[in-house]
Design an enzyme around this catalytic site. Structure first.
Site, PDB file in Angstrom:
ATOM      1  N   GLU A  91      16.422  37.783 -28.671  1.00  0.00           N
ATOM      2  CA  GLU A  91      16.904  38.316 -29.954  1.00  0.00           C
ATOM      3  C   GLU A  91      15.760  39.000 -30.669  1.00  0.00           C
ATOM      4  O   GLU A  91      14.693  38.410 -30.841  1.00  0.00           O
ATOM      5  CB  GLU A  91      17.376  37.164 -30.849  1.00  0.00           C
ATOM      6  N   ASP A 133      17.761  34.096 -44.623  1.00  0.00           N
ATOM      7  CA  ASP A 133      16.599  33.601 -43.905  1.00  0.00           C
ATOM      8  C   ASP A 133      15.686  32.765 -44.782  1.00  0.00           C
ATOM      9  O   ASP A 133      15.542  33.023 -45.977  1.00  0.00           O
ATOM     10  CB  ASP A 133      15.804  34.779 -43.328  1.00  0.00           C
ATOM     11  N   TYR A 159      27.757  32.430 -31.590  1.00  0.00           N
ATOM     12  CA  TYR A 159      26.509  31.878 -32.114  1.00  0.00           C
ATOM     13  C   TYR A 159      26.878  30.808 -33.134  1.00  0.00           C
ATOM     14  O   TYR A 159      27.438  31.108 -34.175  1.00  0.00           O
ATOM     15  CB  TYR A 159      25.718  33.009 -32.769  1.00  0.00           C
TER      16      TYR A 159
END
Lengths: 272, 417
Positions: free
Chosen positions: A49, A60, A175
């Site tokens: 990734e 994040d 995911y």
């Protein structure tokens, strides 16, 4: 069959899960980042990734936020990221590459043009953090036309009623964001994973990768025992960060230390 | 304007009609191409839950009457519509009225929205509130209602803003809120927004994200607009009472755009009412140091919605600049983006210097110290009023009071306090 599907099929034959390391493009500079990318398959990466630096990475944690800032400071742009993938593809035609990032840099590039250029550069899949299925129609068409997998995120908050909505149009793999939170913070317990996976398996036949909060070889091993792949991001970036000099530049230690950590994770995944 | 249109306006009603500009957003939360729900999957179920909870609350007369009670006896509504006689004389031209949102409890329009959302958060059983704040007005309003209802409160505020808005930081802490300075980026509102979203995604199960402006994922732009529309609804009734007709021009400052949307929205279908949104031009629209998202940005996706954004060619978001912390944001509510595209609202800019001048003008002529945010609206009113006839009725939304800004203004005037 796409590179992603081929890779998961091959690993299934070998009877093991996949390790998916993550790096932020141009962190701390283009050349180091490209060298790291090129060395990752040799150190045990099954898929890779690449984080596309964005100014406002609101999903994040601190580690990836800082990596994004370093990447942007070093001149990262979508054009540079695609160029990096194309350079990687010159001598690796097999390792799947997934770009992970936020929607706005894709919008700025143009949805269709981006998908076409990304596929041309050798990208196999996209993870767009701030594009839930309800908004994915804008990339579904162009991604399919270009042969890119649009990888969907499933979260602990995604309930059974919603799972079909998320998994319905998924491709490549699914995911699983194993915690409620930002990247690189908490780690899901094995109980939490054990509860989540059967729900996911019932909703999709695609391989399932687990990400967010996997730091150690033990955790990576546990993840591939529960699912099909483990994504490790912040832990590798934290190591990279430790090796930088005071000006934030790469040092001779940078690549060896990140790759050594990656090898340790790969051993754990292979022995799981 | 048709006769029917005039009659309806004269009756003081503002019902939504077919082809109404007030009908948005669509079920996906879109105003034209703007808006939407661009959030991580972890938040998506929460956003959908909020949408359903808000729809249920809106349909419940008990919710409305509870909100009305607090708006009247706690917020202090209605706020007056004040005829600014000396300012009108000084500028020459249009008759200038001021919608006095600075007289609300906590000193700004922010409490209108916060009051609505806190009642909703309680209905939803949430025990912890997070919010972002720029100038601190939304943070203070949020901390206030959390004190009122005994809820835990965490406010994210850019470190730069913590520094330039110290009185509000102290107020929030007195009110029992935890104020978290955000050091990422330039340490302003956009960074505070990122950090509030990170908190929300981490604490989804007990936390309510109390957004302060008409931006973010659907239903926030619609919900905040609805709660702020009390400003325009009152203005309509008050102007009809004072002058027997609707205003001709309404001017409001725009950061995220909640005070402007609140006063504009009830007038969107009244074609005779000219609506002007004033963006913060910072050091000048072409200086590269501005917060004028519509005038100098282009559409993109940030913080949950598609809207006009200040950004570079690669889609990286630029830092905004404004003397006013409350306008220092590189985006704008999506409904404004749509209203700009269809031409219903005019968007103009006012610079830091113009705002400083207007701040002093208003203080000197009316004895009202406006917030630096509102001073941007006043600055444009000062430009446009002299060009209009004395029969023209012009309303400026005084969205907040300027006590919090006296240190900033003093520094710019070379005065040490």
């Amino acid at each position: 069959m796409s590179r992603i599907a081929r890779r998961f099929a091959a690993l299934k034959k070998q009877g093991r899960g996949a390790l998916i390391p993550y790096l932020q493009a141009c962190d701390p500079d283009y050349d180091t980042s490209l060298a790291l990318l090129r060395a990752m398959p040799g150190a045990g990466a099954d898929l890779i990734e690449i984080g596309v630096p964005f100014s406002d990475p609101s999903a994040d944690g601190p580690t990836i936020q800082l990596a994004a800032r370093r990447g942007l400071k070093a001149g990262s742009s979508m054009v540079r990221v695609l160029e990096m993938v194309a350079r990687f593809r010159e001598d690796d035609g097999e390792t799947p590459i997934i770009l992970m990032g936020y929607l706005n840099p894709i919008e700025a590039y143009g949805h269709a043009r981006f998908c076409a250029d990304a596929a041309q550069a050798g990208v196999d899949g996209l993870i767009v953090v701030d594009m839930p299925p309800e908004e994915a129609d804008l990339l579904d068409g162009p991604a399919t036309a270009a042969g890119l997998d649009l990888i969907r995120l499933v979260a602990p908050t995604t309930d059974d009623a919603r799972l079909p909505v998320v998994c319905g149009r998924a491709s490549g793999f699914v995911y699983y964001v194993s915690i409620t939170g930002v990247t690189g913070t908490r780690t899901a317990s094995s109980d939490e994973l054990a509860a989540a996976l059967p729900r996911l398996r019932a909703a999709t036949d695609l391989p399932v990768a687990i990400g967010f909060g996997i730091r150690s070889p033990e955790q990576a091993g546990a993840a591939v025992r529960a699912a099909d792949a483990a994504v490790v991001a912040s832990a590798l970036i934290a190591t990279l960060e430790e090796t930088l000099d005071e000006q934030g530049r790469a040092t001779p230690e940078t690549l060896p230390r990140v790759l050594a950590q990656l090898s340790g994770l790969a051993r754990a995944v292979r022995n799981a | 304007m048709s006769a029917a249109h005039t009659n309806e306006a004269a009756c003081g009603t503002a019902e939504t009609r077919p082809n109404s500009l007030r009908a948005g957003p669509d079920p996906r939360g879109r105003f034209g191409i703007y808006g939407g729900r661009f959030v991580a999957e972890t938040l998506m179920p929460l956003v959908l839950e909020l949408d359903a909870a808000y729809a249920a609350a809106k349909a419940d007369p008990a919710f409305r009457s509870e909100l009305d009670y607090y708006l009247k006896d706690y917020v202090g509504r209605p706020s007056p519509l004040w005829f600014a006689r000396r300012l009108t004389e000084e500028l020459g031209g249009a008759r200038i009225y001021m919608k006095r949102e600075e007289l609300n409890h906590t000193g700004s329009h922010k409490l209108n929205n916060v009051m609505g959302q806190i009642l909703l958060a309680r209905r939803m059983g949430r025990s912890r509130i997070v919010a972002e704040t720029g100038a601190g007005q939304h943070g203070v309003a949020t901390a206030t209602v959390c004190a009122l209802f005994g809820l835990k409160c965490t406010i994210y505020m850019g470190a730069t803003d913590v520094e330039r808005q110290k009185p509000n930081v102290f107020r929030m802490r007195l009110l029992g809120a935890e104020v978290v300075p955000v050091t990422s980026g330039a340490g302003t509102l956009k960074d505070a927004m990122n950090e509030a979203m990170r908190d929300w995604v981490t604490n989804v199960r007990d936390t309510y994200f109390l957004v302060g402006t008409v931006a973010g994922p659907h239903p926030y732009p619609q919900m905040v607009r609805d709660f702020q529309s009390v400003i325009g609804d009152e203005t309509r009734v008050q102007m009809l009472a004072a002058e027997g007709r609707l205003p001709d021009v309404i001017v409001a400052a725009i950061g995220g755009g909640s005070n402007a949307m609140g006063i504009f929205h009830p007038f969107l279908d009244d074609a005779s009412v000219r609506l002007i949104g004033v963006e913060a031009a910072g050091r000048g629209l072409n200086s590269g140091e501005t917060a004028a998202s519509i005038l100098r940005g282009r559409p993109g996706v940030l913080h949950g919605n598609r809207t006009y954004l200040l950004q570079n060619e690669d889609g990286q978001i630029d830092e905004a600049h404004s003397i006013s912390a409350g306008l220092d944001y590189p985006g704008i509510g999506p409904e404004h983006s749509w209203l700009a595209d269809i031409g219903r609202v005019e968007y103009v800019g006012a610079t830091d210097d113009q705002a400083l001048e207007a701040f002093q003008l208003c203080t000197r002529t009316e004895g009202i110290i406006p917030a630096l945010e509102s001073a941007h609206a006043l600055a444009h009113a000062a430009v446009v009023a002299p060009t209009l006839s004395p029969e023209t009725l012009l309303v400026v939304n005084i969205s907040g009071r300027g006590d919090k800004d006296i240190f900033t203004v003093a520094a710019h005037l070379g005065v040490t306090l």
